[in-house]
Write an enzyme that holds these catalytic residues in place. Structure first.
Site, PDB file in Angstrom:
ATOM      1  N   GLU A  36      43.004  38.962  24.996  1.00  0.00           N
ATOM      2  CA  GLU A  36      42.306  39.500  26.161  1.00  0.00           C
ATOM      3  C   GLU A  36      43.289  39.684  27.317  1.00  0.00           C
ATOM      4  O   GLU A  36      43.265  40.718  28.007  1.00  0.00           O
ATOM      5  CB  GLU A  36      41.152  38.586  26.580  1.00  0.00           C
ATOM      6  N   TRP A  72      33.734  40.879  25.082  1.00  0.00           N
ATOM      7  CA  TRP A  72      33.226  41.748  26.139  1.00  0.00           C
ATOM      8  C   TRP A  72      32.067  42.632  25.665  1.00  0.00           C
ATOM      9  O   TRP A  72      31.515  43.406  26.454  1.00  0.00           O
ATOM     10  CB  TRP A  72      34.349  42.638  26.677  1.00  0.00           C
ATOM     11  N   TYR A 100      39.293  44.135  35.522  1.00  0.00           N
ATOM     12  CA  TYR A 100      40.597  43.510  35.760  1.00  0.00           C
ATOM     13  C   TYR A 100      41.818  44.415  35.566  1.00  0.00           C
ATOM     14  O   TYR A 100      42.602  44.621  36.495  1.00  0.00           O
ATOM     15  CB  TYR A 100      40.748  42.293  34.847  1.00  0.00           C
ATOM     16  N   CYS A 147      35.925  37.341  38.041  1.00  0.00           N
ATOM     17  CA  CYS A 147      35.735  35.896  38.218  1.00  0.00           C
ATOM     18  C   CYS A 147      37.060  35.247  38.600  1.00  0.00           C
ATOM     19  O   CYS A 147      37.176  34.619  39.648  1.00  0.00           O
ATOM     20  CB  CYS A 147      35.174  35.271  36.945  1.00  0.00           C
ATOM     21  N   ARG A 185      36.670  32.631  41.692  1.00  0.00           N
ATOM     22  CA  ARG A 185      35.486  32.513  42.551  1.00  0.00           C
ATOM     23  C   ARG A 185      34.310  31.920  41.811  1.00  0.00           C
ATOM     24  O   ARG A 185      33.470  31.221  42.385  1.00  0.00           O
ATOM     25  CB  ARG A 185      35.097  33.872  43.125  1.00  0.00           C
ATOM     26  N   ASP A 216      32.425  29.672  34.638  1.00  0.00           N
ATOM     27  CA  ASP A 216      31.600  29.119  33.563  1.00  0.00           C
ATOM     28  C   ASP A 216      32.457  28.039  32.897  1.00  0.00           C
ATOM     29  O   ASP A 216      33.344  28.334  32.109  1.00  0.00           O
ATOM     30  CB  ASP A 216      31.247  30.248  32.592  1.00  0.00           C
TER      31      ASP A 216
END
Length: 313
Positions: free
Chosen positions: A64, A86, A128, A180, A215, A218
């Site tokens: 990834e 994804w 990203y 994230c 930010r 999980d």
């Protein structure tokens, strides 16, 4: 005896179970949440912080990261590399838009076999990689933040501006998922004053550390992947600029445990961490753009068994 660094992760999970703020989140699943956390991992001896209290599929995590570095935003190349993490977001969008309750397997097969379908339904928006490598400013100029970072590390390693991020306010509403892990800031220590006469050409030009600001985290499914791939990135960048990896510093904002991950959390808390594996890059590619998963040689990874847990979309 030095405390195993994975206990930092387990401490966060224990804190969430005992004192987490119970709240309803964007997904509707619900979480136990806390605000503000930090973990530090020393990578200077080749350590690869892949958690051991459950098996982490580190190759998928690194693949990834390699995909992010290409600047691509479509899941088709990920699926070709057998990475399915994804798929949930475009699949959910497809089902809601068309009303067709296609299976994930059939949806992925269609993405792989039909380039037109992939172009229409497999793109995640400007997530990203697009922001890291092709940030578009108001004048239409593209900015490659990663290339700029590497150039600055080579020419001005004491700079306080060595970072890249993905929080592009003007494009957030076009993204399948808002970033994230947002900010990647680099810091160089132990910079040699001069090469000096007779200095080895292979001598390190400094120790490179990375701080990632996240930010939203999980802690169950996301964080184990994030830490592994961020460590891989640090090893790659350090190699490219001829430095020694230093510390990976992770800072979390809203750190949360999904309510349907509580059994998972209790299971790993009952396990004792095992030694982290080591990683070695088997070659030095010509640039950050040319790494492959085969370049990562990981040894000594003997984790506890994997644990299945659902993804909240």
């Amino acid at each position: 005896m030095q405390r195993h660094p994975e206990h930092q992760y387990l401490d966060l999970i224990e804190h969430l179970l005992e004192k987490g703020d119970r709240r309803i989140d964007r997904t509707g699943v619900g979480t136990l949440s806390m605000f503000g956390a930090m973990m530090r991992f020393d990578l200077s001896d080749g350590t690869f912080p892949v958690y051991t209290t459950k098996r982490v599929f580190w190759k998928t995590a690194v693949k990834e990261m390699l995909w992010f570095l290409t600047g691509q935003t479509n899941i088709q190349p990920l699926l070709k590399d057998n990475v399915r993490i994804w798929t949930d977001w475009p699949l959910d969008k497809y089902r809601k838009s068309t009303g067709r309750m296609i299976s994930q397997e059939d949806f992925e097969a269609k993405i792989l076999s039909d380039d037109g379908f992939a172009a229409e339904w497999g793109d995640l928006g400007p997530v990203y990689g697009k922001q890291w490598r092709k940030w578009l400013d108001a004048t239409g100029k593209e900015h490659d933040q990663v290339a700029t970072l590497i150039q600055t590390l080579k020419t001005n390693p004491t700079s306080r501006r060595m970072l890249f991020h993905a929080w592009n306010v003007g494009e957030l509403d076009q993204m399948a998922l808002s970033p994230c892990h947002m900010t990647y800031q680099f810091y160089v220590s132990e910079i040699p004053e001069t090469a000096g006469d007779g200095a080895s050409e292979n001598a390190s030009k400094g120790k490179l550390s990375l701080m990632v600001g996240q930010r939203s985290c999980d802690i169950g499914l996301g964080n184990p992947f994030n830490i592994a791939q961020e460590a891989a990135l640090l090893h790659m960048v350090a190699q490219q600029v001829e430095m020694t990896p230093g510390e990976l510093v992770w800072v979390g904002g809203d750190v949360h445990l999904y309510l349907n991950h509580i059994d998972y959390a209790r299971t790993i808390l009952a396990r004792e961490p095992r030694p982290f594996p080591k990683v070695r890059l088997v070659r030095r590619p010509e640039s950050i753009d040319h790494y492959k998963i085969e370049d990562f040689e990981v040894t000594g990874y003997e984790p506890h068994p994997a644990i299945d847990a659902p993804v909240a979309v």
